[in-house]
Design an enzyme around this catalytic site. Structure first.
Site, PDB file in Angstrom:
ATOM      1  N   ARG A 239      52.746  43.903  21.800  1.00 26.12           N
ATOM      2  CA  ARG A 239      53.757  42.963  22.306  1.00 26.12           C
ATOM      3  C   ARG A 239      55.162  43.330  21.844  1.00 26.12           C
ATOM      4  O   ARG A 239      55.366  43.982  20.822  1.00 26.12           O
ATOM      5  CB  ARG A 239      53.440  41.531  21.904  1.00 26.12           C
ATOM      6  CG  ARG A 239      53.487  41.217  20.426  1.00 26.12           C
ATOM      7  CD  ARG A 239      53.338  39.703  20.232  1.00 26.12           C
ATOM      8  NE  ARG A 239      53.293  39.317  18.832  1.00 26.12           N
ATOM      9  CZ  ARG A 239      52.188  39.079  18.141  1.00 26.12           C
ATOM     10  NH1 ARG A 239      51.011  39.228  18.723  1.00 26.12           N
ATOM     11  NH2 ARG A 239      52.245  38.707  16.881  1.00 26.12           N
ATOM     12  N   ASP A 360      57.404  31.202  17.498  1.00 29.37           N
ATOM     13  CA  ASP A 360      56.043  30.979  17.039  1.00 29.37           C
ATOM     14  C   ASP A 360      56.051  30.119  15.777  1.00 29.37           C
ATOM     15  O   ASP A 360      56.454  30.585  14.739  1.00 29.37           O
ATOM     16  CB  ASP A 360      55.317  32.303  16.800  1.00 29.37           C
ATOM     17  CG  ASP A 360      56.119  33.281  15.928  1.00 29.37           C
ATOM     18  OD1 ASP A 360      57.357  33.240  15.943  1.00 29.37           O
ATOM     19  OD2 ASP A 360      55.482  34.094  15.243  1.00 29.37           O
ATOM     20  N   GLU A 550      65.379  31.114   5.977  1.00 24.13           N
ATOM     21  CA  GLU A 550      65.233  31.460   7.390  1.00 24.13           C
ATOM     22  C   GLU A 550      65.535  30.302   8.339  1.00 24.13           C
ATOM     23  O   GLU A 550      65.916  30.526   9.488  1.00 24.13           O
ATOM     24  CB  GLU A 550      63.813  31.977   7.674  1.00 24.13           C
ATOM     25  CG  GLU A 550      62.720  30.941   7.485  1.00 24.13           C
ATOM     26  CD  GLU A 550      61.341  31.438   7.918  1.00 24.13           C
ATOM     27  OE1 GLU A 550      61.256  32.480   8.586  1.00 24.13           O
ATOM     28  OE2 GLU A 550      60.353  30.777   7.591  1.00 24.13           O
TER      29      GLU A 550
END
Length: 610
Positions: A239, A360, A550
């Site tokens: 991917r 995700d 993050e």
């Protein structure tokens, strides 16, 4: 003032007095008296007060070698974070797969084993020779030659059993692999769409070699692995990620054209066209040819193996119950192929596609991603088409020859126009005044409020009227005190908070939406959104020892999360271990969007800790 100091003694005393939580950091959660006197070896003294300044002192003593520059301790927050990024964070996050670092780069906490595997494209003769040479001394490193894609199911199965690192570009002239920047924390490899945003930060700091290395390594991936990878690990060969290679190329070339070799653009433009045609125009994987729009897709099958143990426990248990098994035994049998569950196969098809999207995970794409023409992807691809068209117009007005074909501005302008019309037909919702994802299977839009609905503003893939309506429709539901949330609040009870759902905000969404707002003249909204996000980061750096993680909870303007995967970059000793790549970039770019009054206000946060 420059002081000669006893480094170890000051560290011990400072931590003993001020780091009452025992974290080897100094934060607002510590209960020390918030003042400390540094005594130099020549009799000088330096008084420091307040959480922020004490944390700066801790950082400078830790980073120093018996020397203390007191001016660096007293830096205001905006100057301080900029200084640390330029002089420390980018270096900490940089990697180069040479002889000195190959073992450290191979380490992968997600798939550890006694032996380390390094995959090198068989067609890269020079790179293959180099990597054989630098690993010859290590008995526990095995180099595996990788054929050209596409990869068969049998080969992918073999590769999965020997998870390893995928080599990046080796430069024969310097006899060194090119450098790259990792996101941070546990991520010890180069990631796809992260690299674009990190690259913007590097270019803002004029880190030419690093920014070029990142771009060259993406091009290497497309050339030898067939796509810009999710990351350069073997289990990501199936991917890609949101395709920002071409926007990166366009931005980089315009800034550094005078420093690049004569044929550099031609080489990279050919790779951009290769990626566009072979990956994103492939009807077997990523393209709904009947509607002229794209979707995310992962060519692998079954459970993605890079996830943490037990990540799929809930869904696996549902199928395990049918067989009277616990989820661990069922997982083992399903992974081996002994048990067939087409419905679960379909679930993982969507899950893998969602991971290619970079989001995700998110409720928005649950069980639908592989069937969905997403607003974000198609906006990015419109920008890709427009960027290639513009590069052709500016630098190859007579046409660009590649793979036996001639590519022109008109050709890519037409591609962009066709996508624009398709986005109007399938993604634009006139009643709600916004773009929505479109499910190709059900032939319906998914009326889900998401930051991704505003990507067309960044891509310039909408009219001024649509931009105005989309901002009015979406932004009030997304913008919170700490920045732009990934989605609007989601009703219903969830088993676990999804990190790409409300109330979490992420750097790429902020950066793209700021640019979109600015392009369409929404200056006030841009200032408000940029200030909200930058203030959240600056407050974290001021109150928590320089912390840059993050993601953030933008409802609470806090780095503290209770969410899947935790918050990478939130735990460290003494000095943040490089911060977090795209969050660093968002801070640099966000500060540049602010007014002087907003910057002055942020600098006063330091005094609130005294």
């Amino acid at each position: 003032m420059q002081l000669k100091i006893n480094r170890d003694q000051i560290l011990n005393d400072l931590l003993a007095q001020q780091s009452t939580q025992g974290t080897r950091t100094i934060t607002i959660d510590d209960t020390g008296n918030k003042q400390f006197t540094v005594f130099g070896e020549n009799g000088e003294s330096f008084e420091v007060k307040g959480t922020y300044y004490l944390a700066n002192l801790l950082q400078e003593v830790w980073l120093g070698n018996g020397e203390l520059d007191t001016e660096k301790v007293l830096m205001k927050p905006l100057e301080r974070v900029d200084y640390l990024m330029k002089n420390h964070y980018w270096n900490v996050l940089s990697r180069r797969m040479n002889a000195d670092n190959v073992l450290a780069n191979l380490f992968d906490e997600k798939r550890s084993s006694e032996k380390s595997y390094l995959y090198v494209p068989a067609a890269d003769v020079d790179g293959l020779a180099y990597y054989h040479r630098i690993t010859a001394q290590y008995d526990n490193i095995e180099i595996i030659e990788l054929p050209a894609p596409p990869y068969s199911a049998d080969l992918l199965k073999e590769i999965d059993e020997k998870a390893g690192l995928l080599a990046l570009k080796y430069d024969k002239e310097t006899d060194q692999p090119l450098p790259y920047v990792v996101p941070g924390g546990r991520f010890n490899e180069m990631y796809g769409w992260d690299s674009y945003f990190i690259g913007l930060g590097l270019m803002a700091h004029d880190q030419y070699e690093l920014a070029r290395g990142m771009l060259e390594n993406i091009a290497y991936q497309i050339k030898y692995y067939g796509k810009m990878l999710n990351a350069n690990r073997s289990y990501y060969l199936t991917r890609s990620q949101p395709p920002f290679y071409t926007p990166y190329l366009a931005a980089f070339y315009r800034q550094y054209a005078d420093r690049l070799p004569e044929n550099w653009l031609a080489e990279h433009l050919a790779i951009a066209i290769q990626e566009y045609e072979q990956v994103w125009q492939n009807p077997n994987t990523h393209y709904f040819a009947d509607i002229g729009l794209n979707h995310y897709f992962d060519e692998g099958v079954g459970r993605p193996k890079e996830t943490e143990e037990g990540h799929f426990r809930v869904i696996l248990q549902q199928f395990a119950d049918k067989h009277g098994m616990n989820w661990q035994d069922f997982e083992r049998e399903y992974d081996s192929g002994s048990l067939k569950e087409p419905e679960l196969d379909r679930y993982f098809e969507h899950d893998r596609a969602m991971r290619e999207s970079g989001h995700d995970t998110t409720t928005r794409l649950d069980d639908v991603c592989a069937d969905t023409a997403c607003v974000d992807l198609n906006a990015i691809l419109y920008r890709v088409e427009a960027d290639i068209a513009q590069l052709l117009l500016e630098y190859y007005p007579q046409g660009f020859e590649f793979a036996g074909q001639t590519y022109s501005y008109d050709r890519f302008f037409e591609y962009a126009e066709k996508r624009y019309l398709a986005m109007q037909q399938y993604l634009w919702n006139e009643a709600d005044g916004t773009f929505y994802d479109y499910n190709h299977l059900t032939k319906k839009q998914n009326a889900f409020v998401s930051a991704s609905n505003l990507f067309p503003l960044w891509a310039k893939a909408c009219s001024p009227t649509q931009a105005k309506r989309a901002v009015a429709s979406q932004l009030p539901q997304l913008l919170r005190v700490g920045g732009i949330a990934s989605t609007a609040p989601i009703s219903g009870s969830l088993n676990v908070e999804r990190q790409w759902d409300y109330p979490y905000g992420w750097a790429p969404h902020q950066i793209l939406i700021w640019e979109g707002l600015q392009h369409f003249g929404f200056a006030d909204e841009m200032y408000q959104a940029a200030f909200a996000w930058v203030q959240t980061i600056v407050r974290a750096t001021v109150e928590y020892n320089g912390l840059i993680p993050e993601k953030f909870n933008v409802e609470q303007s806090s780095h503290k999360t209770n969410v899947e995967y935790g918050n990478v970059g939130a735990v460290f000793d003494y000095v943040p271990a490089g911060g977090f790549g795209w969050t660093n970039a968002s801070l640099i770019l966000g500060i540049a969007k602010l007014t002087q009054a907003q910057k002055d206000e942020l600098n006063t946060l330091a005094d609130s800790t005294v």
